[in-house]
Design an enzyme around this catalytic site. Structure first.
Site, mmCIF file in Angstrom:
data_model
loop_
_atom_site.group_PDB
_atom_site.id
_atom_site.type_symbol
_atom_site.label_atom_id
_atom_site.label_comp_id
_atom_site.label_asym_id
_atom_site.label_seq_id
_atom_site.Cartn_x
_atom_site.Cartn_y
_atom_site.Cartn_z
ATOM 1 N N ARG A 143 2.483 -6.543 9.029
ATOM 2 C CA ARG A 143 1.809 -4.977 9.943
ATOM 3 C C ARG A 143 2.414 -5.186 11.159
ATOM 4 O O ARG A 143 2.882 -3.569 11.385
ATOM 5 C CB ARG A 143 0.692 -5.345 10.064
ATOM 6 C CG ARG A 143 -0.044 -5.804 8.745
ATOM 7 C CD ARG A 143 -1.614 -5.961 8.783
ATOM 8 N NE ARG A 143 -2.166 -5.329 7.320
ATOM 9 C CZ ARG A 143 -3.278 -6.134 6.865
ATOM 10 N NH1 ARG A 143 -3.821 -7.590 8.327
ATOM 11 N NH2 ARG A 143 -4.020 -6.314 5.835
ATOM 12 N N ASN A 149 -2.628 0.195 6.999
ATOM 13 C CA ASN A 149 -1.248 -1.286 7.166
ATOM 14 C C ASN A 149 -0.776 -1.439 6.445
ATOM 15 O O ASN A 149 -0.451 -3.032 6.447
ATOM 16 C CB ASN A 149 -2.944 -2.148 7.710
ATOM 17 C CG ASN A 149 -3.451 -2.561 6.651
ATOM 18 O OD1 ASN A 149 -3.837 -1.949 5.918
ATOM 19 N ND2 ASN A 149 -4.714 -2.649 7.051
ATOM 20 N N TYR A 190 -12.515 -2.182 -3.700
ATOM 21 C CA TYR A 190 -12.933 -2.224 -2.021
ATOM 22 C C TYR A 190 -14.634 -1.928 -1.729
ATOM 23 O O TYR A 190 -15.080 -2.333 -0.945
ATOM 24 C CB TYR A 190 -12.282 -1.110 -1.366
ATOM 25 C CG TYR A 190 -10.473 -1.417 -0.243
ATOM 26 C CD1 TYR A 190 -10.700 -2.863 0.253
ATOM 27 C CD2 TYR A 190 -10.186 -0.532 -1.025
ATOM 28 C CE1 TYR A 190 -9.446 -3.227 0.318
ATOM 29 C CE2 TYR A 190 -8.737 -1.236 -0.967
ATOM 30 C CZ TYR A 190 -8.075 -1.873 0.124
ATOM 31 O OH TYR A 190 -7.065 -2.317 0.634
ATOM 32 N N LYS A 215 1.114 -1.422 0.307
ATOM 33 C CA LYS A 215 -0.086 0.028 -0.214
ATOM 34 C C LYS A 215 0.583 1.093 -0.008
ATOM 35 O O LYS A 215 2.257 1.154 0.052
ATOM 36 C CB LYS A 215 -1.053 -0.317 1.764
ATOM 37 C CG LYS A 215 -2.248 -0.851 1.424
ATOM 38 C CD LYS A 215 -3.212 -1.068 2.479
ATOM 39 C CE LYS A 215 -3.834 -1.807 2.595
ATOM 40 N NZ LYS A 215 -5.168 -1.923 3.140
ATOM 41 N N GLU A 246 -9.624 -10.693 -7.718
ATOM 42 C CA GLU A 246 -8.792 -9.500 -7.711
ATOM 43 C C GLU A 246 -8.126 -9.904 -8.421
ATOM 44 O O GLU A 246 -7.587 -8.721 -9.232
ATOM 45 C CB GLU A 246 -7.839 -9.669 -5.527
ATOM 46 C CG GLU A 246 -9.813 -8.962 -5.000
ATOM 47 C CD GLU A 246 -9.058 -9.565 -3.607
ATOM 48 O OE1 GLU A 246 -9.902 -9.348 -2.944
ATOM 49 O OE2 GLU A 246 -7.836 -9.381 -3.333
ATOM 50 N N HIS A 257 -2.026 -5.313 1.498
ATOM 51 C CA HIS A 257 -3.511 -5.932 1.815
ATOM 52 C C HIS A 257 -3.547 -7.992 0.650
ATOM 53 O O HIS A 257 -2.650 -7.782 -0.063
ATOM 54 C CB HIS A 257 -4.705 -5.563 1.072
ATOM 55 C CG HIS A 257 -5.493 -6.090 0.408
ATOM 56 N ND1 HIS A 257 -6.746 -6.433 0.974
ATOM 57 C CD2 HIS A 257 -6.055 -7.084 -1.180
ATOM 58 C CE1 HIS A 257 -7.452 -7.733 0.088
ATOM 59 N NE2 HIS A 257 -7.121 -7.372 -0.691
ATOM 60 N N THR A 261 -5.271 -6.925 10.700
ATOM 61 C CA THR A 261 -5.358 -5.909 9.960
ATOM 62 C C THR A 261 -5.164 -4.818 10.887
ATOM 63 O O THR A 261 -4.135 -3.851 11.066
ATOM 64 C CB THR A 261 -7.112 -5.684 9.833
ATOM 65 O OG1 THR A 261 -7.845 -6.919 8.827
ATOM 66 C CG2 THR A 261 -7.143 -4.279 8.938
HETATM 67 P P1 CMP Z 1 -7.499 -4.796 3.551
HETATM 68 O O1 CMP Z 1 -6.871 -5.948 4.591
HETATM 69 O O2 CMP Z 1 -6.736 -3.770 2.735
HETATM 70 O O3 CMP Z 1 -9.383 -4.315 3.434
HETATM 71 C C1 CMP Z 1 -9.836 -3.313 3.770
HETATM 72 C C2 CMP Z 1 -9.048 -2.234 4.591
HETATM 73 O O4 CMP Z 1 -9.725 -1.158 5.415
HETATM 74 C C3 CMP Z 1 -7.883 -3.115 5.945
HETATM 75 O O5 CMP Z 1 -7.353 -3.590 5.064
HETATM 76 C C4 CMP Z 1 -7.616 -1.505 6.371
HETATM 77 O O6 CMP Z 1 -6.388 -1.233 5.733
HETATM 78 C C5 CMP Z 1 -8.755 -0.621 6.143
HETATM 79 N N1 CMP Z 1 -10.207 -0.198 7.237
HETATM 80 C C6 CMP Z 1 -9.541 1.132 7.812
HETATM 81 N N2 CMP Z 1 -10.680 1.196 9.222
HETATM 82 C C7 CMP Z 1 -10.982 -0.076 9.148
HETATM 83 C C8 CMP Z 1 -11.317 -0.445 10.534
HETATM 84 N N3 CMP Z 1 -11.597 -0.279 11.038
HETATM 85 N N4 CMP Z 1 -11.363 -1.936 9.952
HETATM 86 C C9 CMP Z 1 -11.586 -2.831 8.985
HETATM 87 N N5 CMP Z 1 -10.550 -2.316 7.979
HETATM 88 C C10 CMP Z 1 -10.217 -0.963 8.358
#
Ligand code: CMP
Length: 139
Positions: free
Chosen positions: A103, A113, A50, A10, A127, A116, A92
């Site tokens: 992470r 983070n 997303y 990211k 994807e 993905h 996450t």
């Molecule tokens: P990712 O695995 O890319 O999938 C969705 C993304 O939303 C997640 O990683 C986070 O980077 C982002 N995100 C931001 N806020 C939240 C949250 N409260 N819960 C889950 N994902 C979040």
């Protein structure tokens, strides 16, 4: 079983020049990077990617962050690749991520983070197809 999963390095990580450091963790875990491209996502691409989170309160911020700077999209291949990469990424929220995970090592916050990874093989196929043609994946 040999699987393929989809990964994104990211903007928070590309901005800090961490592509190689993250790839080193991926490869040390036994996953092979069989396709990789650096790209600046368009608003439409990020929104489509997303879409499952469209109703979540963080959706707008997420799309904004993902389009702010370049990302690196990847296909990872290996034994049990989907679950293995989720293990290698860590939780996450980096506060909950285990020692040694990407992470834990690099993420700044739940939003920023660093990586993905697909959450199912079905989503991995969807994807991967969003970013790579079959001939661009060389295992
Ligand atoms: P990712 O695995 O890319 O999938 C969705 C993304 O939303 C997640 O990683 C986070 O980077 C982002 N995100 C931001 N806020 C939240 C949250 N409260 N819960 C889950 N994902 C979040």
């Amino acid at each position: 079983m040999t699987e393929r999963t989809f990964s994104i390095i990211k903007p928070d990580a590309t901005r800090r020049n961490l592509t190689g450091a993250i790839n080193a963790v991926i490869e040390a875990a036994g996953l092979r990077i069989v396709a990789q491209r650096r790209v600046k996502l368009t608003d439409a691409q990020a929104k489509t990617f997303y879409e499952v989170h469209a109703e979540r309160p963080f959706y707008g911020e997420l799309v904004g962050q993902m389009t702010a700077e370049p990302v690196v999209v990847q296909v990872l291949e290996g034994d049990n690749a989907m679950a293995k990469y989720r293990e290698v990424m860590g939780a996450t929220n980096p506060k909950d991520a285990a020692e040694g995970t990407i992470r834990k090592l690099f993420a700044l916050s739940i939003g920023e983070n660093s990586v993905h990874g697909s959450d199912s093989l079905e989503n991995a196929a969807i994807e991967i197809a969003q970013f790579f043609k079959a001939e661009d994946i060389v295992g």
